[in-house]
Scaffold this motif. Structure first.
Motif, PDB file in Angstrom:
ATOM      1  N   LYS A  53       0.830  -1.215   0.000  1.00 24.46           N
ATOM      2  CA  LYS A  53       0.000   0.000   0.000  1.00 24.46           C
ATOM      3  C   LYS A  53       0.858   1.256   0.000  1.00 24.46           C
ATOM      4  N   SER A  54       1.865   1.261   0.863  1.00 29.11           N
ATOM      5  CA  SER A  54       2.704   2.450   0.937  1.00 29.11           C
ATOM      6  C   SER A  54       3.473   2.648  -0.357  1.00 29.11           C
ATOM      7  N   GLY A  55       3.748   1.555  -1.068  1.00 26.64           N
ATOM      8  CA  GLY A  55       4.388   1.674  -2.372  1.00 26.64           C
ATOM      9  C   GLY A  55       3.532   2.481  -3.325  1.00 26.64           C
ATOM     10  N   GLY A  77       1.015   7.760  10.062  1.00 28.58           N
ATOM     11  CA  GLY A  77       1.116   7.250  11.425  1.00 28.58           C
ATOM     12  C   GLY A  77       2.432   6.535  11.691  1.00 28.58           C
ATOM     13  N   LYS A  78       3.077   6.047  10.629  1.00 29.69           N
ATOM     14  CA  LYS A  78       4.319   5.300  10.816  1.00 29.69           C
ATOM     15  C   LYS A  78       5.560   6.154  10.600  1.00 29.69           C
ATOM     16  N   LEU A  79       5.401   7.419  10.270  1.00 24.49           N
ATOM     17  CA  LEU A  79       6.502   8.367  10.065  1.00 24.49           C
ATOM     18  C   LEU A  79       7.424   8.032   8.893  1.00 24.49           C
ATOM     19  N   VAL A  80       7.720   6.746   8.694  1.00 23.32           N
ATOM     20  CA  VAL A  80       8.739   6.406   7.703  1.00 23.32           C
ATOM     21  C   VAL A  80       8.169   6.188   6.313  1.00 23.32           C
ATOM     22  N   GLU A  81       6.877   5.873   6.215  1.00 23.37           N
ATOM     23  CA  GLU A  81       6.336   5.502   4.902  1.00 23.37           C
ATOM     24  C   GLU A  81       6.378   6.684   3.942  1.00 23.37           C
ATOM     25  N   LEU A  82       5.986   7.857   4.424  1.00 21.21           N
ATOM     26  CA  LEU A  82       5.971   9.037   3.561  1.00 21.21           C
ATOM     27  C   LEU A  82       6.998  10.068   4.042  1.00 21.21           C
ATOM     28  N   VAL A 139      -3.085   9.824   3.279  1.00 17.87           N
ATOM     29  CA  VAL A 139      -3.178   9.333   4.662  1.00 17.87           C
ATOM     30  C   VAL A 139      -2.701   7.893   4.673  1.00 17.87           C
ATOM     31  N   ASP A 140      -1.581   7.628   5.281  1.00 19.17           N
ATOM     32  CA  ASP A 140      -1.162   6.228   5.402  1.00 19.17           C
ATOM     33  C   ASP A 140      -1.611   5.736   6.761  1.00 19.17           C
ATOM     34  N   GLU A 141      -2.312   4.639   6.732  1.00 20.61           N
ATOM     35  CA  GLU A 141      -2.866   4.038   7.942  1.00 20.61           C
ATOM     36  C   GLU A 141      -3.906   4.933   8.613  1.00 20.61           C
TER      37      GLU A 141
HETATM   38 MG   LIG Z   1       2.516   0.945   4.780  1.00 19.67          MG
END
Ligand SMILES: [Mg+2]
Ligand SMILES: Nc1ncnc2c1ncn2[C@@H]1O[C@H](COP(=O)(O)OP(=O)(O)OP(=O)(O)O)[C@@H](O)[C@H]1O
Lengths: 283, 307
Positions: A53-55, A77-82, A139-141
């Motif tokens: 998904k993050s891809g 929410g995960k800081l690193v994805e985007l 919006v990731d997650e």
């Molecule tokens: Mg992800």
């Protein structure tokens, strides 16, 4: 694993990229490039952890970052994805629901102002000729903001604001792209989930989960994301322009490539964002 | 396929197939009789009228009856052997290919000495088989032939359509990167929904992984398209063309070095954690009603409240 070169012919790329252009997201089973036009659409991506998904979000973020008429609002929410897009984004929100609410309220005001502006001009939707930026909200997650962090009241306000953006932002040039692992009603209210027009289902563990992402009844017609191999990350069923799920493989950007694009995007949008002198010295 | 030889159906007496075959048989006999009568009467009358203009009417009537009976008989034969004709039509491609190959072989064998014949055959067979592109194309087209027959078996064996047992028209098939795509025109008695419920069985019958069915035309519900899938092609990583348009000499953005958190392993952390996300949490929950200390347990409560 082998690498397929993307079919570049006909792909509108370059510094003159626009958010009203079709966005290249990958290839389909016939080897044809797959595009989505996001300016008037919202996209929901779902699938098991590690599905890719993050891809997809990064792929869209890359196009948005290189578009001249675009602003990025990132909630991750995960800081690193985007996280790598932070410098070229107008807002980057980490795991903090207060900030998320603030930026969504700002977006709501922008949206209302744009509608008032459109009304004043006797028009109904924003076009590429308006020279207004398309504000892409990634919006990731979602579940992190809508069901995990903050008080219940804040979560509900988050959902309400996001639903308003998804419902009304379309014609005002504020598309929302959201990812979550399983958009069931306990994570995202159905009233919000059903508003997303475009769906991307990465690998799911049950046909039911696939149906939750793609919409009801697709698994029964043979379109179920359970038949994606767990090792085949980035493969998904995408419902976009055609209205029928298409099996696609999302284009993948490595961390280094993202860093390169993000640096370039930051650099080309420099004049628009202040502290230019320092950069002109660097360039 | 068993349906196509209606002369034997009464020998078998199990299952739905036999029932349909009996029906087909009866309707074939009835149709043949009907065709005979209709053709005989119409052709007979017409030829009698035509003949009457050049001879005595009674003579013309006899001639008309004769011609009518002859053409009626022809129609009767056509209708009775229709299942055989249909079978021949289904296998036209294969029959054609066999005839062409056989004729070529005979011609070759008759006109060249044996070693030359063998060399030519070895080349004609070996070269396409050795070159990957042509080999794949040949295999793909062979699958197209196979799949059309397999689909017909599906329709005949377990997708029982209507009383007279007429099968959908299975039109052409083309190879796709994942398998084959077959166009089908449904006869009355079937709908796309009927087929959707049987996709798994169709996939089995076609020796494939999955099968999908879609409308092939917006304006006609009878015109469908099967996508038979037997290969996964989307395994390679796809690159993005955006990578090529950026200037690699772009100066890297110099970011302020973010605060690097410590305590990255379990033993480093004791009681209430003070790392980056949790640090912000008290501020978050201060707005709400809950105290920051019990944030993790309150999260669990929130989820269940939400349901
Ligand atoms: Mg992800
Ligand atoms: N399009 C792709 N092509 C090839 N590999 C991919 C692709 N997308 C993702 N992957 C691989 O899968 C891994 C996980 O992908 P990603 O982080 O996008 O998953 P996710 O769905 O966002 O997971 P989560 O729900 O945990 O955030 C990546 O690190 C990458 O190695």
């Amino acid at each position: 694993m082998t690498t397929a070169t993307a079919p570049t012919s006909g792909v509108p790329v370059g510094p003159g990229l626009s958010m009203f252009d079709p966005i290249f997201v990958g290839i389909d089973e016939f080897g044809q490039p797959v595009y989505i036009t996001l300016a008037y659409r919202n996209l929901l991506a779902g699938g098991e952890p590690g599905g890719g998904k993050s891809g997809l979000l990064n792929c869209i973020a890359a196009h948005a970052a290189l578009s001249v008429d675009s602003r990025l609002v990132l909630l991750d929410g995960k800081l690193v994805e985007l996280g790598q897009w932070e410098d070229c984004a107008d807002a980057f929100i980490g795991p903090d629901i207060t900030e998320a609410l603030t930026v969504l309220r700002r977006l709501q005001v922008v949206m209302n102002n744009r509608y008032a502006w459109l009304r004043a001009h006797g028009r109904r939707k924003l076009t590429a000729a308006d020279n207004l930026s398309v504000i892409t909200v990634l919006v990731d997650e979602i579940a992190f903001y809508s069901a995990t962090v903050g008080s219940k009241q804040e979560q509900e306000e988050f959902v309400a604001l996001l639903r308003d953006l998804v419902a009304r932002g379309r014609a005002a040039g504020i598309p929302v792209v959201a990812a979550t692992q399983r958009p069931s009603f306990d994570i995202i209210p159905t009233s919000l989930r059903d508003l997303f027009g475009y769906r991307a289902a990465f690998r799911c563990t049950t046909p039911n989960s696939s149906n939750i992402v793609l919409g009801h009844g697709w698994a029964e017609q043979g379109y179920t994301a359970t038949d994606i191999q767990p090792t085949n990350q980035g493969a998904a069923y995408l419902i976009a322009e055609g209205g029928v799920p298409r099996r696609i493989k999302v284009a993948y950007l490595t961390d280094n490539q993202i860093a390169g694009i993000a640096d370039y995007a930051t650099w080309i949008r420099r004049p628009a964002t202040g502290n230019r002198t320092e950069w002109e010295i660097a360039a | 396929m068993s349906k196509s030889s209606p002369r034997r159906p009464f020998g078998r007496n199990t299952g739905t197939v036999t029932v349909i075959e009996a029906k087909v048989h009866r309707s074939s006999a009835r149709n043949a009789r009907l065709a005979f009568i209709l053709t005989a009467v119409i052709v007979g009358l017409l030829s009698a009228v035509v003949a009457a203009s050049s001879m005595h009417p009674i003579l013309a009537l006899f001639i008309g009856a004769l011609i009518g009976a002859l053409s009626g008989g022809l129609a009767w034969v056509l209708v009775r052997i229709w299942p055989v004709l249909r079978l021949l039509w289904w296998w036209t491609t294969e029959i054609g290919i066999t005839i062409v190959l056989g004729a070529a072989w005979v011609q070759l064998a008759n006109h060249t000495p044996l070693p030359v014949t063998l060399v030519v055959v070895a080349l004609v067979v070996g070269v396409p088989a050795a070159v990957p592109v042509t080999r794949r194309a040949l295999v793909a087209w062979t699958w197209c032939l196979v799949v059309r027959h397999r689909l017909r078996v599906c329709f005949a064996q377990f997708i029982i359509a209507n009383q007279s047992g007429s099968l959908p028209l299975i039109l052409w098939a083309t190879p796709t990167p994942v398998g084959e795509r077959v166009w089908v025109y449904l006869r009355p008695g079937l709908s796309m929904a009927d087929l959707e419920g049987r996709l798994d069985r169709i996939a089995v019958a076609c020796h494939a992984a999955t099968a999908l069915v879609e409308r092939a035309s917006d304006g006609n519900a009878a015109y469908l398209r099967f996508d038979i899938k037997r290969r996964e092609v989307l395994t390679a990583t796809v690159g993005s063309p955006l990578v090529d348009v950026i200037d690699p000499a772009t100066p890297a953005t110099d970011r302020a070095m973010p605060v690097v958190p410590t305590a990255l392993d379990l033993p480093d952390v004791d009681a209430p954690v003070i790392t980056l996300p949790v640090q912000k949490k008290p501020a978050t929950t201060a707005n709400g009603s809950k105290p920051g200390a019990s944030s993790s347990s309150s999260d669990a409560d929130d989820v269940s409240d939400w349901i």
